[in-house]
Structures are given as structure tokens and as C-alpha cells.
Scaffold this active site. Structure first.
Site, PDB file in Angstrom:
ATOM      1  N   LYS A   1       0.819  -1.210   0.000  1.00  0.00           N
ATOM      2  CA  LYS A   1       0.000   0.000   0.000  1.00  0.00           C
ATOM      3  C   LYS A   1       0.855   1.262   0.000  1.00  0.00           C
ATOM      4  CE  LYS A   1      -3.950   0.230   1.968  1.00  0.00           C
ATOM      5  NZ  LYS A   1      -4.739   0.114   0.724  1.00  0.00           N
ATOM      6  N   GLY A   2       1.957   1.236   0.717  1.00  0.00           N
ATOM      7  CA  GLY A   2       2.816   2.413   0.742  1.00  0.00           C
ATOM      8  C   GLY A   2       3.382   2.725  -0.630  1.00  0.00           C
ATOM      9  N   ALA A   3       3.932   1.705  -1.288  1.00  0.00           N
ATOM     10  CA  ALA A   3       4.490   1.898  -2.623  1.00  0.00           C
ATOM     11  C   ALA A   3       3.421   2.349  -3.604  1.00  0.00           C
ATOM     12  CB  ALA A   3       5.150   0.609  -3.105  1.00  0.00           C
ATOM     13  N   ASN A   4       2.241   1.742  -3.523  1.00  0.00           N
ATOM     14  CA  ASN A   4       1.146   2.133  -4.409  1.00  0.00           C
ATOM     15  C   ASN A   4       0.808   3.615  -4.254  1.00  0.00           C
ATOM     16  OD1 ASN A   4       0.891  -0.495  -5.339  1.00  0.00           O
ATOM     17  ND2 ASN A   4      -0.861  -0.975  -4.047  1.00  0.00           N
TER      18      ASN A   4
ATOM     19  N   ASN B   1     -12.169   3.129   4.976  1.00  0.00           N
ATOM     20  CA  ASN B   1     -13.348   2.915   4.145  1.00  0.00           C
ATOM     21  C   ASN B   1     -14.545   2.579   5.040  1.00  0.00           C
ATOM     22  OD1 ASN B   1     -13.384   0.083   4.678  1.00  0.00           O
ATOM     23  ND2 ASN B   1     -12.089  -0.345   2.901  1.00  0.00           N
TER      24      ASN B   1
ATOM     25  N   GLY C   1     -16.839   3.616  -1.670  1.00  0.00           N
ATOM     26  CA  GLY C   1     -16.954   3.005  -2.985  1.00  0.00           C
ATOM     27  C   GLY C   1     -17.789   3.834  -3.937  1.00  0.00           C
TER      28      GLY C   1
ATOM     29  N   ASP D   1     -10.993  -3.318 -13.043  1.00  0.00           N
ATOM     30  CA  ASP D   1     -10.333  -3.896 -11.866  1.00  0.00           C
ATOM     31  C   ASP D   1     -10.228  -2.796 -10.810  1.00  0.00           C
ATOM     32  OD1 ASP D   1      -8.780  -5.161  -9.975  1.00  0.00           O
ATOM     33  OD2 ASP D   1      -7.044  -5.470 -11.272  1.00  0.00           O
TER      34      ASP D   1
ATOM     35  N   ASP E   1      -5.762   3.174  -2.866  1.00  0.00           N
ATOM     36  CA  ASP E   1      -4.405   3.730  -2.798  1.00  0.00           C
ATOM     37  C   ASP E   1      -4.260   4.913  -3.751  1.00  0.00           C
ATOM     38  OD1 ASP E   1      -3.615   1.853  -0.916  1.00  0.00           O
ATOM     39  OD2 ASP E   1      -2.924   0.432  -2.427  1.00  0.00           O
TER      40      ASP E   1
ATOM     41  N   GLY F   1      -4.753  -4.304 -12.556  1.00  0.00           N
ATOM     42  CA  GLY F   1      -3.565  -4.125 -11.724  1.00  0.00           C
ATOM     43  C   GLY F   1      -3.649  -2.891 -10.853  1.00  0.00           C
TER      44      GLY F   1
END
Length: 297
Positions: free
Chosen positions: A40-43, A183, A214, A238, A244, A279
Site C-alpha cells: 500500500k505504501g508503494a502504491n 473505508n 466506494g 479492476d 491507494d 492491476g
């Protein structure tokens, strides 16, 4: 523009696609396999960088091929990684994702992410404090977050916490967070309010608690009323990584000096654009994509 620091997780994500998922003890032939930068951090760092922000990542990798892959991927995304921690006694975090049609099974192994600890952030505190806006998730040790947030609060930094995977955040830490972005399924556990309605929870944290719902949009309490910033309707391929993308875009809008509702709107548009490709990172938009969308809308 203000500088953004992401303190969080890095994974190598391994994806396997097949017509069906195997049963216990069964071997099947798959259709596709690929590896991608994840966590999640990298995203969130990639999402913010693609939208034009100056982003530095603070986190940990192993001294292995996946660690090199992560550094190379960050380089391509213009994310600063000079202060990455290389843990020689741990492997880079990994996630193994089995996909069949709309179903998936995921196993995450944190690996070196557990080394993003107090010792590490203390050793880089001077460099950390050179930034203005901070994004955290809960895929690194909670002790790191509980140590760093009070320091950032005293320095009057903007602190965003995306509490996933969800777990309880202590009250004294909650008070120091600028924006908390759970969320609709996470906020009760994070706030330790199992019986609280969303409206009650929002009313207790005006202009701080930002709940993503959402397709129902994003809600916050502005001090007098609950505001619902609607989601953008698109044909989703997707939804992986949409949350993120929202967080990264939200931080970019804050760095641009936008008001809270505009930051949420910016995040919603980025998230909507991201779900139109497969992705977590593949669909994350660049600033030109978002600007073109705004011109058309």
C-alpha cells in the site's frame, strides 16, 4: 508544491491468472504470470508521483532481487528512494495473488516491512522532517507510527493515515492525525466504536475523518453538516488499487493547497480513472490524464 513523504510498505506482487483456482492438492495450468511493485505504501507513492508531486519513500527492502526490482520500479516512477532501509537479514515483502475471473486469493508475507521500525525512522528523522505532507498505512509496525506522528504533529506537518489493514488506533494518536481515511468497513474498528453509525463517527471528527464508500462516494463532516462528495461513474475493469490511488491523489491536492472537498473530488477522479485497467498500479493516472478528464467533464 509541498513535498510528500510516504512512510510505508513495499512488496513484490506475484500474479497468477487461471481459468479456475486449484483445489487442495490439485495442480492446474495457468494462463498468465507477472510481477509488479506493490504494498500500500508503494502504491500510494506511485499514485502521488504520477500526479506531479515530489515524493520520497521511507521503507524497507531486503538485499535480494525483489529489493532491486522495487528500487528500479521507484526510479522509473520518479519516487526518491535515497533513504530506503536495506535489511540484510530479511527478504523484501511479497504478495502472491491467484486470479480467476473476478475471484482472487492473496497471501501477503511482510518480510522486510517489519524493519521499518523506530530505529530506522530515528536514524532518518532529519531527512523525514524536510517534508510537508506525510502518508501512513498500517502495513508497517504500529510502534513506528505511534513514535513518529507526535513528532510530526509538534512540527505542524500534515499527517494522512490510511488505516489499512484496519486495526485500532489509540485516541492520543487519533487526535494528532490531520486526515484519517478509512473505508466504510474499517472505521468502526479503527475508532473502537463498534456500534457507532457512520454519521455519529463523522460528527466526532469534523474535517478529519474522511470515509470512502466506494460507488457511494466519500463522506466527511464539515462542522455543520455531513458532506457527500460523489464518486465518478466509469466502466470498472479492476478496482484493485483504487483506494491507494485516492490517497495518493488526495495528498497531491493538499500539496496544491486545495480545500478539503476539492481534495476529495480530485482523489475520486483519480480513483475512477485507475479502475479502467487491470492491476493496482497499471491504471494509476498521470497528471495529464486527469487534466484531460477535467477538461471534458
Amino acid at each position: 508544491m509541498k513535498k510528500i513523504a510516504v512512510v510505508g510498505s513495499i512488496n513484490s506482487d506475484y500474479f497468477v491468472e487461471a481459468d479456475v483456482l486449484p483445489k487442495t492438492g490439485e495442480t492446474i495450468l495457468g494462463n498468465n504470470f507477472f510481477r509488479a511493485l506493490g504494498g500500500k505504501g508503494a502504491n500510494q507513492a506511485v499514485a502521488a508521483s504520477r500526479l506531479g508531486a515530489q515524493v520520497t519513500f521511507f521503507g524497507s527492502i531486503g538485499n535480494d532481487d525483489n529489493g532491486n526490482f522495487a528500487k528500479d520500479s521507484f526510479l522509473l516512477e520518479n519516487v526518491e528512494t535515497s533513504f530506503l532501509n536495506v535489511a540484510n537479514n530479511a527478504h523484501t515483502g511479497a504478495a502472491f495473488v491467484e486470479i480467476s475471473n473476478s475471484e482472487n486469493r492473496i497471501i501477503v508475507i511482510p518480510g522486510a516491512n517489519s524493519h521499518t521500525n523506530k530505529i530506522y525512522v530515528k536514524s532518518h528523522l532529519e531527512q523525514i522532517l524536510m517534508h510537508d505532507i506525510f502518508i501512513f498505512q498500517l502495513e508497517i509496525p504500529m510502534e513506528t507510527i505511534e513514535y513518529l506522528i507526535p513528532i510530526l504533529y509538534e512540527k505542524q506537518k500534515i499527517i494522512i493515515v490510511n488505516p489499512a489493514p484496519s486495526q485500532l488506533i489509540k485516541q492520543d494518536i487519533l487526535e494528532k492525525i490531520t486526515y484519517l481515511t478509512p473505508n466504510e468497513h474499517e472505521y468502526q474498528l479503527v475508532l473502537d466504536q463498534p456500534d457507532s453509525s457512520m454519521e455519529d463517527a463523522l460528527s466526532k471528527f469534523p474535517n478529519k475523518l474522511v470515509i470512502t464508500c466506494g460507488q457511494e462516494g466519500v463522506k466527511f463532516f464539515d462542522g455543520s453538516r455531513i458532506v457527500n462528495v460523489p464518486a465518478r461513474t466509469v466502466q470498472a475493469v479492476d478496482t484493485t488499487g483504487a483506494g491507494d490511488t485516492f490517497c495518493g491523489a488526495f495528498a497531491v491536492a493538499l500539496a496544491d493547497g486545495k480545500e478539503l472537498s476539492e481534495c476529495i473530488r480530485f482523489g475520486n477522479i483519480a480513483a475512477a480513472l485507475s479502475v479502467q485497467k487491470k492491476g493496482a498500479q497499471a491504471g494509476m493516472p498521470y497528471r495529464k490524464d486527469l487534466d484531460q478528464f477535467l477538461k471534458r467533464s
